[in-house]
Design a protein around this motif. Structure first.
Motif, short mmCIF file in Angstrom:
data_model
loop_
_atom_site.label_atom_id
_atom_site.label_comp_id
_atom_site.label_asym_id
_atom_site.label_seq_id
_atom_site.Cartn_x
_atom_site.Cartn_y
_atom_site.Cartn_z
N THR A 239 0.85 -1.20 0.00
CA THR A 239 0.00 0.00 0.00
C THR A 239 0.89 1.24 0.00
OG1 THR A 239 -1.77 -1.15 1.16
CG2 THR A 239 -1.80 1.25 1.27
N ILE A 240 1.94 1.22 0.80
CA ILE A 240 2.88 2.35 0.82
C ILE A 240 3.57 2.46 -0.53
CG2 ILE A 240 5.01 3.24 1.85
CD1 ILE A 240 4.07 1.98 4.51
N VAL A 241 3.99 1.36 -1.10
CA VAL A 241 4.64 1.37 -2.41
C VAL A 241 3.71 2.02 -3.43
CG1 VAL A 241 5.35 -0.12 -4.33
CG2 VAL A 241 6.20 -0.57 -2.02
N ARG A 242 2.47 1.63 -3.44
CA ARG A 242 1.51 2.14 -4.42
C ARG A 242 1.24 3.64 -4.22
NH1 ARG A 242 -1.52 -1.64 -3.56
NH2 ARG A 242 -2.99 -0.68 -2.13
N GLN A 243 0.94 4.03 -2.98
CA GLN A 243 0.55 5.42 -2.74
C GLN A 243 1.74 6.38 -2.72
OE1 GLN A 243 -2.25 5.87 0.47
NE2 GLN A 243 -3.60 4.29 -0.33
N TYR A 244 2.81 6.01 -2.03
CA TYR A 244 3.98 6.88 -1.98
C TYR A 244 4.71 6.86 -3.32
CZ TYR A 244 7.00 9.71 1.04
OH TYR A 244 7.67 10.74 1.63
N GLY A 245 4.69 5.70 -3.96
CA GLY A 245 5.28 5.60 -5.29
C GLY A 245 4.59 6.52 -6.28
N ALA A 246 3.28 6.69 -6.15
CA ALA A 246 2.54 7.60 -7.03
C ALA A 246 2.98 9.05 -6.79
CB ALA A 246 1.04 7.45 -6.81
N LEU A 247 3.23 9.41 -5.53
CA LEU A 247 3.73 10.76 -5.23
C LEU A 247 5.10 10.99 -5.88
CD1 LEU A 247 2.89 11.05 -1.43
CD2 LEU A 247 1.78 12.27 -3.31
N LEU A 248 5.96 10.01 -5.71
CA LEU A 248 7.30 10.10 -6.30
C LEU A 248 7.21 10.17 -7.81
CD1 LEU A 248 10.35 10.12 -5.96
CD2 LEU A 248 10.29 7.63 -5.75
N GLN A 249 6.32 9.39 -8.38
CA GLN A 249 6.17 9.37 -9.84
C GLN A 249 5.77 10.73 -10.38
OE1 GLN A 249 7.00 6.43 -11.52
NE2 GLN A 249 7.11 7.90 -13.18
N GLN A 250 4.97 11.49 -9.62
CA GLN A 250 4.57 12.83 -10.06
C GLN A 250 5.78 13.76 -10.23
OE1 GLN A 250 1.53 14.44 -7.49
NE2 GLN A 250 0.25 12.61 -7.69
N LEU A 251 6.80 13.56 -9.41
CA LEU A 251 8.02 14.35 -9.57
C LEU A 251 8.85 13.86 -10.75
CD1 LEU A 251 9.14 14.68 -5.85
CD2 LEU A 251 8.44 16.56 -7.37
N LEU A 252 8.86 12.56 -10.96
CA LEU A 252 9.69 12.00 -12.02
C LEU A 252 9.12 12.26 -13.40
CD1 LEU A 252 10.54 8.59 -10.30
CD2 LEU A 252 11.92 10.68 -10.33
N THR A 253 7.82 12.12 -13.53
CA THR A 253 7.16 12.32 -14.83
C THR A 253 5.93 13.19 -14.64
OG1 THR A 253 5.98 10.23 -14.52
CG2 THR A 253 7.99 10.16 -15.88
N PRO A 254 6.12 14.50 -14.44
CA PRO A 254 4.96 15.37 -14.21
C PRO A 254 4.07 15.45 -15.43
CG PRO A 254 6.94 16.67 -14.53
CD PRO A 254 7.38 15.22 -14.50
N ALA A 255 2.79 15.67 -15.19
CA ALA A 255 1.84 15.83 -16.29
C ALA A 255 2.19 17.09 -17.06
CB ALA A 255 0.42 15.91 -15.73
N ALA A 256 2.00 17.04 -18.35
CA ALA A 256 2.27 18.22 -19.18
C ALA A 256 1.31 19.34 -18.81
CB ALA A 256 2.13 17.85 -20.66
N PRO A 257 1.81 20.61 -18.77
CA PRO A 257 0.93 21.72 -18.40
C PRO A 257 -0.12 22.01 -19.44
CG PRO A 257 3.19 22.50 -18.85
CD PRO A 257 3.16 21.01 -19.01
#
Length: 187
Positions: free
Chosen positions: A169-187
């Motif tokens: 659960t931590i991997v999934r939720q915290y990993g999603a936070l980290l992923q936002q920094l690594l591959t941010p959505a295009a503006p």
């Protein structure tokens, strides 16, 4: 401080390193003396200095992040968030041991700068070639800080609710936070 003698890994050097790897996390940098390490290794204290140059050099060599990030950074950047969190939460003690030993010694002279170098080499530099955009370095540094925050909450604060949470659960939720920094959505 004398310079260590470069050499192949001798049995004496291995014994000293093993003793230091056991003592530094258990008693901290300040609480561990060269004599303690030598006693645990069954050698004369002068040999610790001869082989490693001093307590600080031995500490930094013993607790440096010898963590192989290749499984994390060799995968696709689009799934790196979860992979990185899974890696640091691995039930092995290496990440935890190194993190806590460095944190506990961070106020000792010379250790703070080594911590910054380890953070840069261990988290920021491996990410830089993988990230795109003008703010790639900032996002890499924020990613390292985000991972460090999780480790702090788990192993320093001892957040009981986080510790009781299923690691996936931590991997999934915290990993999603980290992923936002690594591959941010295009503006």
């Amino acid at each position: 401080m004398s310079q260590p003698i470069p050499e192949e890994e001798s049995p004496t050097r291995r014994a000293i390193r093993a003793a230091a790897a056991q003592l530094f996390p258990a008693t901290g940098y300040a609480g561990t003396t060269v004599r303690d390490i030598a006693g645990e290794a069954g050698v004369d204290p002068a040999l610790v200095i001869r082989h490693f140059g001093g307590k600080q050099a031995l500490f930094l060599e013993t607790v440096r992040l010898e963590l192989d990030h290749a499984p994390v950074v060799d995968g696709p950047v689009e799934t790196m968030g979860e992979a990185w969190i899974r890696y640091v939460l691995d039930p092995g003690e290496d990440v935890r041991r190194v993190f806590l030993a460095l944190l506990r010694a961070s106020d000792a002279e010379g250790i703070g700068s080594a911590l910054r170098e380890a953070h840069d080499a261990g988290f920021v530099q491996p990410l830089l070639p993988l990230l795109e955009g003008a703010d790639a370095e900032l996002r890499a540094r924020l990613a390292g800080a985000l991972v460090g925050g999780l480790l702090y909450a788990l192993w320093v604060v001892g957040d009981e609710q986080l510790l009781a949470t299923d690691p996936e659960t931590i991997v999934r939720q915290y990993g999603a936070l980290l992923q936002q920094l690594l591959t941010p959505a295009a503006p």
